[in-house]
Design an enzyme around this catalytic site. Structure first.
Site, PDB file in Angstrom:
ATOM      1  N   GLU A 259       0.874  -1.316  -0.071  1.00 35.41           N
ATOM      2  CA  GLU A 259       0.167  -0.095  -0.008  1.00 35.41           C
ATOM      3  C   GLU A 259       0.745   1.350   0.107  1.00 35.41           C
ATOM      4  O   GLU A 259       0.456   2.364  -0.659  1.00 35.41           O
ATOM      5  CB  GLU A 259      -1.022   0.132   1.224  1.00 35.41           C
ATOM      6  N   GLU A 288      -0.372  -0.647  -9.849  1.00 35.02           N
ATOM      7  CA  GLU A 288       0.019  -1.779  -9.482  1.00 35.02           C
ATOM      8  C   GLU A 288       1.593  -2.027  -9.663  1.00 35.02           C
ATOM      9  O   GLU A 288       2.265  -2.824  -8.686  1.00 35.02           O
ATOM     10  CB  GLU A 288      -0.763  -2.998 -10.065  1.00 35.02           C
TER      11      GLU A 288
END
Lengths: 493, 493
Positions: A259, A288
């Site tokens: 994260e 990502e």
């Protein structure tokens, strides 16, 4: 005259961006600090702000301004903002309001039905609602595709410019090499896992330290606990969540690093782009790529795990592994498992390819919803070499399809592929990287990523940003070479 | 036909109410959990949602719907909703958009200038900005008054229906009795204060217990720490904040009970009224009546402080007072002090009368801004009997005027007066109240307040709700009798 129109359009867009940030912050609030009894009222609040956002995104003034600016000669940053506003307006205008409302209504209900079906391990109970979601999303996809490929139109929402055919070719290259490697690795004895006690408070303290190590700016963010780890917000308010499990500290630490990768992308965007269409990550795939390179190529490297090993011994005492090398093996343990979100680097992309092929077949109509479970289980056995014992560990494990996310899964693998390319280039740019990671100094790596990828926000297309950063167009080869090298060494193949 | 219009109007209003709740939640976020570096972006976000709210509140469709519903025969609840929507639309329509924007801009800047002037103890530095705020607020007041009294128009924003003349008569009754009592009390020796150590974590644990004791519903709220205690939100998401000071635990506990009073009002409103104009406290005065009766008439009563004394001994050990009676005296200690927010029950209303008279003189033009400091200090000496040593302890102590809150201060005293009336009635309704408070059972009192006041929300006017609850129109007499009885007994007068 045109300048006035441009200024008016950009002012309008700025408020829309600010309102979208507010809606995102409400989502964060709901997952972290909201009192349990407030859920009903919060639904009304979210519907109200989503209604405002939808009205702004389809506002007829947008159409007027965009028409008036047709063919305008703009400097590159303004041109890029205009391109993104045009794209979003075109998308919003193609979907009838009735359909958008119906999708919102059905997917919000479907998520609960999915959770209940998963809890009961009952795929049949999920079939009617998934069929309904699929029907609506195909209708929306057809409206967006306007005669073109429906699945490509869905994909374009998450990875602008990407086509299914390109992904298909990429996955065709990846699948045999990963299946072969997986088979070889699973024949070897599994490395030892950690053992010991890992109190929650100590995990949270170390997770905060890890966030700092990877360059997360706490003055523009915060870490809280939530059921699912996520990153939320853009610009100067980018918050992340993590979770703790007393017997699995890696879950907490690697969720956090993942994260932090997402959050550092948002925090790293040029401040001038804040509250403009450029002030967000450009695509799910590029997003990502940042979370994955932080988590895997950096965080699960032998160099960095060496530092983490001694850090964890200091914090937790005996953790049940006897050497830095054994710790590195424990971090990168390959296991027979069924859940995508817990998969190692080797098996993760096999999970995605399975979903990509099945969801394309669902969208095209080649696969009927009632046949999904059998198709999933057959494919899983073929690629993973072991059988799915029940639907909760198979086709009911992910929330995505229930909330209408078709065309989203492949962006996870695309992120891994992009991370592979970026990592190859990073190694060339920072030859002393391992020596730095061994002392938890990520600054050269994260500075390079910020300059090469993050600061651009959505200025370029996803392909452009990766190509410019790496000097060549993205391919799966660097990722595959990296995975083969890493796991061959780890498992003495 | 009219039913369709009414449904359309109420749907529109529901979304406006939901968006107003969101704006409030952002305010909560800003004071509790927001990263420090997010302040700039948050300003843009707040401006965007306030812009949406302003546009909705002046939307021309509202005018059309309200015209079409002129003279409609509605059931009482719908009639009350319509009355409030009409009132808000009329108010919003009277203020030119240019003026509203100018007030927003100037007051947002003025708050910083006020804080700097207060920190530097420099009233002269505050004069230009206060003059500008006052000029704009007078212009707004004149627009709202439409020929009537400007100060009454300002007051009406916070206490619908109230007039300055009525407050003047009320204060004329209160002032001599309170001044005389203050003079008598301050000639007596001051009771001992607490001493001991009061760790933060233990204060927070006890403050949560106090919130529960007073009926705060944690499933629809939460307590966090903030610089200033406040209550925020309506319906099923009503959050409060408190603060801790290691050597002054009463600050934490009585701030909490005060905010719990506000929050229980919002939580106690009939659930059917949520996200309608009825689903909020009806006025600042009635709101303050709930916070004050929880904090003072209940929380600072001899009966309840008896329980709190033993509770604090259990939590903190030796707290430096030797008996429940001495503890009660410490809770209700009257001191020579200058700060309104820290004033005891006796002196508090003297602070308000001073501000009421001075702000009316500012608004009418009888008092020039540069003369405010001298006027403040003269009046303070006359009413309190001791002199203000510096502006930060005098006319620079409150944020209110800098942010344009003229006509707001008197609602604090009105809250105390209403609390006095409600308390008199409550004692008649619940004769065993002290026996219950002595064991920290507030249920009979808070149940009565919920039924008599809270559940109605904004269904009636402020005067109606207090009159109906008490059986008679509100007057200052019960409050004055209560204060005189309490402090005469405490100080052996």
């Amino acid at each position: 005259m045109r300048n006035d129109i441009l200024a008016e359009l950009f002012d309008f867009q700025r408020d829309t961006e600010a309102l979208a940030q507010i809606a995102g912050r409400l989502g964060w609030d709901q997952e972290t600090v909201m009192p349990s009894g407030a859920a009903g009222q919060r639904g009304d609040e979210m519907a109200a702000i989503e209604g405002v956002l939808h009205a702004r995104r389809t506002d007829s003034r947008l159409g007027d301004w965009l028409s008036a600016l047709e063919g305008a000669d703009l400097e590159p940053v303004a041109a890029s903002k205009l391109r993104l506003i045009r794209r979003e307006y075109a998308r919003a205008s193609k979907v009838p309001a009735r359909l958008a409302a119906e999708i919102a209504r059905v997917t919000s209900m479907a998520q609960g039905k999915w959770a209940a079906a998963r809890a009961a391990d009952d795929f049949a109970a999920f079939v009617p609602v998934l069929s309904e979601v699929l029907r609506l999303k195909r209708e929306e996809g057809a409206a967006l595709a306007a005669g073109g490929d429906v699945y490509d139109a869905m994909l374009d929402d998450y990875e602008p410019g990407m086509k299914a055919a390109e992904l298909e070719a990429m996955f065709a290259e990846m699948r045999p090499r990963l299946v072969a490697l997986r088979a070889a690795v699973l024949e070897k004895p599994a490395p030892a896992a950690l053992s010991g006690t890992f109190p929650e408070a100590a995990q949270m303290a170390l997770t905060r330290k890890l966030a700092e190590v990877f360059g997360y700016d706490f003055s523009r963010g915060r870490i809280d606990k939530a059921v699912h780890p996520f990153s939320s917000g853009s610009g100067s308010d980018v918050r992340i969540t993590t979770r703790t499990s007393e017997d699995d500290p890696f879950n907490c630490f690697y969720s956090t690093i993942h994260e932090v990768g997402h959050a550092c992308y948002e925090q790293g965007i040029a401040p001038d782009y804040a509250l403009t269409p450029l002030g967000r990550g450009v695509s799910m795939g590029v997003h990502e790529s940042q979370s994955r390179i932080y988590e895997n190529q950096l965080g699960r490297s032998e160099a960095f795990t060496g530092w983490l090993y001694s850090e964890m011994q200091t914090v937790f005492g005996d953790i049940g592994v006897e050497s830095a090398r054994a710790f590195y093996a424990a971090v990168n343990r390959v296991q027979k498992d069924f859940i995508r979100t817990e998969a190692d680097e080797l098996q993760y992309n096999l999970h995605i390819m399975l979903r990509f092929d099945l969801e394309r077949a669902l969208v095209s109509g080649d696969l009927a919803v009632p046949d999904l479970e059998a198709a999933w289980n057959d494919r899983f056995k073929a690629d993973f070499g072991y059988a799915v014992p029940r639907a909760a560990l198979g086709c009911l494990q992910d929330v995505h399809w229930s909330v209408g996310l078709f065309g989203y899964f492949p962006t996870y693998s695309l992120g891994n592929v992009y991370a592979g390319c970026l990592h190859e280039k990073l190694r060339a740019e920072v030859p002393e990287l391992d020596a730095q990671l061994a002392v938890a100094d990520t600054s050269a790596a994260t500075d390079w990523l910020r300059g090469a990828v993050q600061r651009h926000g959505a200025l370029m297309t996803p392909r452009e940003v990766i190509t410019q950063a790496c000097g060549t167009a993205p391919t799966a080869a660097p990722l595959l070479d990296y995975i083969e090298d890493k796991f061959s060494a780890l498992y003495d193949l």
